[in-house]
Design an enzyme around this catalytic site. Structure first.
Site, PDB file in Angstrom:
ATOM      1  CG  ASP A  47      57.525  42.831  56.333  1.00 47.06           C
ATOM      2  OD1 ASP A  47      58.499  43.573  56.579  1.00 47.06           O
ATOM      3  OD2 ASP A  47      57.269  42.396  55.190  1.00 47.06           O
ATOM      4  CB  ALA A  71      69.042  48.061  60.656  1.00 46.76           C
ATOM      5  CB  THR A  73      73.536  45.069  60.145  1.00 43.96           C
ATOM      6  OG1 THR A  73      73.257  43.663  60.268  1.00 43.96           O
ATOM      7  CG2 THR A  73      72.526  45.860  60.971  1.00 43.96           C
ATOM      8  CB  THR A 112      76.366  52.357  61.738  1.00 41.19           C
ATOM      9  OG1 THR A 112      77.667  51.830  61.476  1.00 41.19           O
ATOM     10  CG2 THR A 112      75.931  53.136  60.510  1.00 41.19           C
ATOM     11  CE1 TYR A 135      74.416  49.103  58.086  1.00 41.55           C
ATOM     12  CE2 TYR A 135      76.653  49.891  58.506  1.00 41.55           C
ATOM     13  CZ  TYR A 135      75.418  49.453  58.979  1.00 41.55           C
ATOM     14  OH  TYR A 135      75.193  49.371  60.324  1.00 41.55           O
ATOM     15  CE  LYS A 139      71.828  52.006  60.687  1.00 43.51           C
ATOM     16  NZ  LYS A 139      70.646  51.425  61.377  1.00 43.51           N
TER      17      LYS A 139
END
Length: 315
Positions: A47, A71, A73, A112, A135, A139
């Site tokens: 983890d 990640a 996502t 991303t 998101y 990122k």
């Protein structure tokens, strides 16, 4: 032979990365919730969202290279759970980078295209980021944490599709599933991307690592196309009824998080650095088709997840 640690190895990118890498390198795969297992690589549960876990894993694995795929996502999940998004996409990424730097390991961090607002597209690495949802913000914060902790890291912004080892379907699989069942498949006419097959991305990442690159790179397909157009490409390559793919607006489907309209990336920097052009969409989808229809890659990928259920906890 190089020793590679792939984090998030049960996900879309991670699982394909493991299978591509174990043909060329010694591979250790890390997973958390969904175990994977097969001949040819070592698998370990960890983890990495817990402080100190990345350091312990990397000290044990002793990798030459780390490819960090783990990640959060799911864009709408991140919007509803911002603390978890920043934990997994910023904090965890920073811990992995710090551990890799301390161990003297090279690092690729997967980011991303959603770090941009999508107002114009055609983004280069030097263009200012301006994410419009949790998101994307998490990122972007992850990129910053990685580069602060590991100055020689490679940060790759991308947009991927491919075969998933798990039941969750990638965009390409979602279109294909609908078309093969003769069902209508709505595709966003106002969201534009430069998608790349995960297996093509894996090939590029290995070249980047071999070349000793560092810094931020955009790695996508060669064409900028809408998700609606992408769905029609899928149908055509697989010989299915492309009229089932129908154009819809992203504004009409009630998503929780805002979506950037035009996220297309420019690949000149990586192409010049590795001396190779990115694949066009036809070639990428043809390879996607071949992975299922012409060799055993697809069955091996699916078997990894099934074997993992039997061998959960194995190392």
């Amino acid at each position: 032979m190089k020793r590679i640690l792939v984090t998030g190895a049960s996900g879309l990118l991670g699982a394909n990365m493991v299978l591509e890498a174990c043909e060329r390198y010694e591979v250790i795969s890390q997973y958390f919730k969904h175990s994977i297992h097969a001949e040819g690589f070592e698998s370990i549960r960890a983890d990495l969202s817990q402080p100190g876990a990345a350091k312990r894993l990397i000290e044990w694995a002793k990798p030459d290279w780390v490819i960090h795929c783990a990640a959060a996502t799911n864009v709408d999940y991140c919007e509803l759970n911002p603390e978890q998004a920043f934990l997994l996409n910023r904090d965890m990424a920073g811990w992995v980078a710090e551990a890799a730097w301390s161990a003297g390991a090279r690092l690729v961090h997967i980011s991303t295209d959603a770090v941009f607002d999508g107002q114009r597209g055609g983004y280069r690495e030097v263009d200012p980021a301006n994410p419009i949802n949790v998101y994307g913000r998490s990122k972007l914060a992850g990129e910053e944490a990685v580069l602060a902790a590991h100055p020689k890291a490679i940060v790759v912004r991308t947009n991927i599709y491919g075969w998933n080892a798990q039941q969750k379907k990638s965009l390409a699989e979602w279109f294909l599933d609908h078309l093969e069942q003769g069902q209508s498949a709505p595709g966003f006419k106002d969201v534009w991307i430069t998608p790349i097959l995960v297996n093509d991305l894996a090939d590029v990442l290995f070249l980047m690592l071999e070349a000793g690159l560092s810094g931020i790179y955009h790695v996508g397909g060669r064409e900028c196309l809408s998700k609606y157009q992408f769905g029609r490409y899928i149908g055509r390559v697989f010989g299915l009824d492309t009229s089932l793919v129908r154009p819809v607006s992203v504004r009409d489907v009630g998503l929780k998080a805002a979506r950037s309209p035009r996220l297309c990336l420019r690949n000149e920097k990586v192409e010049q650095s590795i001396g190779q052009q990115m694949q066009n969409v036809d070639k990428g989808i043809e390879r996607f088709w071949e992975l299922r229809e012409k060799n055993d890659f697809y069955s091996r990928l699916k078997a990894m997840a099934q074997d993992g259920k039997v061998n959960a906890g194995s190392r």
